[in-house]
Design a protein around this motif. Sequence first.
Motif, mmCIF file in Angstrom:
data_model
loop_
_atom_site.group_PDB
_atom_site.id
_atom_site.type_symbol
_atom_site.label_atom_id
_atom_site.label_comp_id
_atom_site.label_asym_id
_atom_site.label_seq_id
_atom_site.Cartn_x
_atom_site.Cartn_y
_atom_site.Cartn_z
ATOM 1 N N ARG A 51 0.868 -1.194 0.000
ATOM 2 C CA ARG A 51 0.000 0.000 0.000
ATOM 3 C C ARG A 51 0.901 1.238 0.000
ATOM 4 N NH1 ARG A 51 -5.534 -2.141 0.803
ATOM 5 N NH2 ARG A 51 -5.170 -4.270 1.493
ATOM 6 N N VAL A 52 1.401 1.601 -1.144
ATOM 7 C CA VAL A 52 2.478 2.592 -1.236
ATOM 8 C C VAL A 52 2.020 3.979 -0.792
ATOM 9 C CG1 VAL A 52 4.123 3.709 -2.777
ATOM 10 C CG2 VAL A 52 3.602 1.276 -3.061
ATOM 11 N N LEU A 53 0.908 4.457 -1.323
ATOM 12 C CA LEU A 53 0.459 5.802 -0.960
ATOM 13 C C LEU A 53 0.011 5.843 0.501
ATOM 14 C CD1 LEU A 53 0.093 8.662 -1.840
ATOM 15 C CD2 LEU A 53 -2.097 8.041 -2.895
ATOM 16 N N TYR A 54 -0.675 4.805 0.936
ATOM 17 C CA TYR A 54 -1.070 4.708 2.344
ATOM 18 C C TYR A 54 0.158 4.727 3.245
ATOM 19 C CZ TYR A 54 -2.711 2.540 6.696
ATOM 20 O OH TYR A 54 -2.976 2.251 8.018
ATOM 21 N N ALA A 55 1.194 3.991 2.881
ATOM 22 C CA ALA A 55 2.413 3.953 3.697
ATOM 23 C C ALA A 55 3.061 5.330 3.785
ATOM 24 C CB ALA A 55 3.397 2.941 3.118
ATOM 25 N N GLY A 56 3.034 6.069 2.671
ATOM 26 C CA GLY A 56 3.576 7.425 2.696
ATOM 27 C C GLY A 56 2.803 8.318 3.649
ATOM 28 N N LEU A 57 1.487 8.205 3.634
ATOM 29 C CA LEU A 57 0.650 8.985 4.543
ATOM 30 C C LEU A 57 0.852 8.566 5.990
ATOM 31 C CD1 LEU A 57 -2.598 9.013 2.392
ATOM 32 C CD2 LEU A 57 -1.391 11.063 3.174
ATOM 33 N N ARG A 58 1.037 7.277 6.214
ATOM 34 C CA ARG A 58 1.235 6.780 7.574
ATOM 35 C C ARG A 58 2.505 7.342 8.200
ATOM 36 N NH1 ARG A 58 -0.503 1.626 9.358
ATOM 37 N NH2 ARG A 58 1.185 1.735 10.896
ATOM 38 N N ALA A 59 3.468 7.710 7.373
ATOM 39 C CA ALA A 59 4.727 8.244 7.884
ATOM 40 C C ALA A 59 4.596 9.691 8.358
ATOM 41 C CB ALA A 59 5.810 8.151 6.806
ATOM 42 N N LEU A 60 3.470 10.336 8.067
ATOM 43 C CA LEU A 60 3.265 11.728 8.481
ATOM 44 C C LEU A 60 2.748 11.791 9.914
ATOM 45 C CD1 LEU A 60 1.415 13.085 5.297
ATOM 46 C CD2 LEU A 60 3.884 13.009 5.745
ATOM 47 N N ASP A 61 2.970 12.932 10.548
ATOM 48 C CA ASP A 61 2.423 13.147 11.887
ATOM 49 C C ASP A 61 0.900 13.272 11.809
ATOM 50 O OD1 ASP A 61 4.951 13.181 13.006
ATOM 51 O OD2 ASP A 61 5.154 15.364 12.821
ATOM 52 N N THR A 94 -8.482 10.501 4.944
ATOM 53 C CA THR A 94 -7.574 10.399 3.800
ATOM 54 C C THR A 94 -6.774 9.105 3.856
ATOM 55 O OG1 THR A 94 -7.450 12.799 3.608
ATOM 56 C CG2 THR A 94 -5.672 11.543 2.602
ATOM 57 N N LEU A 95 -6.289 8.751 5.034
ATOM 58 C CA LEU A 95 -5.577 7.474 5.194
ATOM 59 C C LEU A 95 -6.476 6.304 4.799
ATOM 60 C CD1 LEU A 95 -3.756 8.100 8.570
ATOM 61 C CD2 LEU A 95 -2.623 7.223 6.531
ATOM 62 N N LEU A 96 -7.693 6.290 5.294
ATOM 63 C CA LEU A 96 -8.619 5.193 4.999
ATOM 64 C C LEU A 96 -8.970 5.166 3.515
ATOM 65 C CD1 LEU A 96 -10.875 5.523 8.153
ATOM 66 C CD2 LEU A 96 -9.324 3.616 7.647
ATOM 67 N N ARG A 97 -9.140 6.346 2.913
ATOM 68 C CA ARG A 97 -9.451 6.416 1.486
ATOM 69 C C ARG A 97 -8.304 5.863 0.645
ATOM 70 N NH1 ARG A 97 -8.898 9.969 -3.127
ATOM 71 N NH2 ARG A 97 -10.831 9.880 -4.356
ATOM 72 N N GLU A 98 -7.080 6.279 0.972
ATOM 73 C CA GLU A 98 -5.949 5.848 0.160
ATOM 74 C C GLU A 98 -5.579 4.386 0.431
ATOM 75 O OE1 GLU A 98 -5.502 7.512 -2.257
ATOM 76 O OE2 GLU A 98 -5.152 9.648 -1.904
ATOM 77 N N TYR A 99 -5.854 3.894 1.645
ATOM 78 C CA TYR A 99 -5.671 2.464 1.904
ATOM 79 C C TYR A 99 -6.592 1.661 0.991
ATOM 80 C CZ TYR A 99 -5.373 -1.979 4.391
ATOM 81 O OH TYR A 99 -5.178 -3.311 4.706
ATOM 82 N N ARG A 100 -7.844 2.090 0.941
ATOM 83 C CA ARG A 100 -8.791 1.423 0.042
ATOM 84 C C ARG A 100 -8.366 1.593 -1.415
ATOM 85 N NH1 ARG A 100 -13.414 1.634 -3.043
ATOM 86 N NH2 ARG A 100 -15.020 0.095 -2.507
ATOM 87 N N GLY A 101 -7.898 2.791 -1.757
ATOM 88 C CA GLY A 101 -7.483 3.050 -3.131
ATOM 89 C C GLY A 101 -6.322 2.184 -3.566
ATOM 90 N N ASP A 102 -5.336 2.019 -2.695
ATOM 91 C CA ASP A 102 -4.220 1.124 -3.021
ATOM 92 C C ASP A 102 -4.737 -0.295 -3.267
ATOM 93 O OD1 ASP A 102 -2.261 3.091 -2.828
ATOM 94 O OD2 ASP A 102 -1.725 2.604 -0.759
#
Length: 275
Positions: free
Chosen positions: A132-142, A156-164
Amino acid sequence: MTTHSRAKVRRMFELVEPVATVTFSDVPTEAFLAIGMRNYWDGYFAGRAAPLGMVPAEVVHAVFYNFADGEVARHIPWVWGKITPEEAIAVRERGSAAALRQRIGELADSSELAQVADLATRAAISAPTEGRVLYAGLRALDVPEEPVAKLWHAATLLREYRGDGHNVALVAHGIGGTEAHVLMALSLGMRAERFGRIHHLPKAQLSAVVDGLRDRGLVDAAGGFTDAGRETKSRIEALTDELAAPAYDILSADELDQLIAGLEPIATAVDAADH
């Protein structure tokens, strides 16, 4: 085996989507224009791609999946000559939180919203990142502390997790990015050439995509779904929902029901403000 029913996972998608997508509305767009972006799409790619860092257009194209060839390259890396990814993340968060606050009015300052934001965040930072590349990038943010920004970030995290996961489902069914938009258009009862995300493509290019789907038996002579096309779209959506489910495994059944109930008035307010 997932903890929750697919219907509830699907309901979360319906509720998360309007909250997360305020980021593509006027307030964040104007914030990006104010710092030198040329148009909506500069801000879109700068904000959404920023968690990936300064990767080349080819990587953003691969991660975002459904843009036509060359579309990403009109904006990446140009935007990084104007702002850094870190600045884009900050502008996006501020603009999105302001847009969400504007749409939900008094709900923004309620204790219920703060509770919903906390619950959504528990789910949003709990899912596995592998694949989950985009989700992982978001997870690295504060995670933002302010409740409205926190809720937007969780959505946004949940949306991009689903999107990945959706991209995985598309790849598994052999459906390319532009093909995915054609199938989406048909599922909405719309001809492909009228669909907003692809109507601008050269006619010959779009016709070639539709012809390819017709050759595979997914689109009929009139440009509509065949039974096989409809079934393929249905399988992709079902697999997408299944792949989205792990984000909610950390929540008990009661907690997920509480989250759904808390999100409903918020999503309703956003939808009402947008129509």
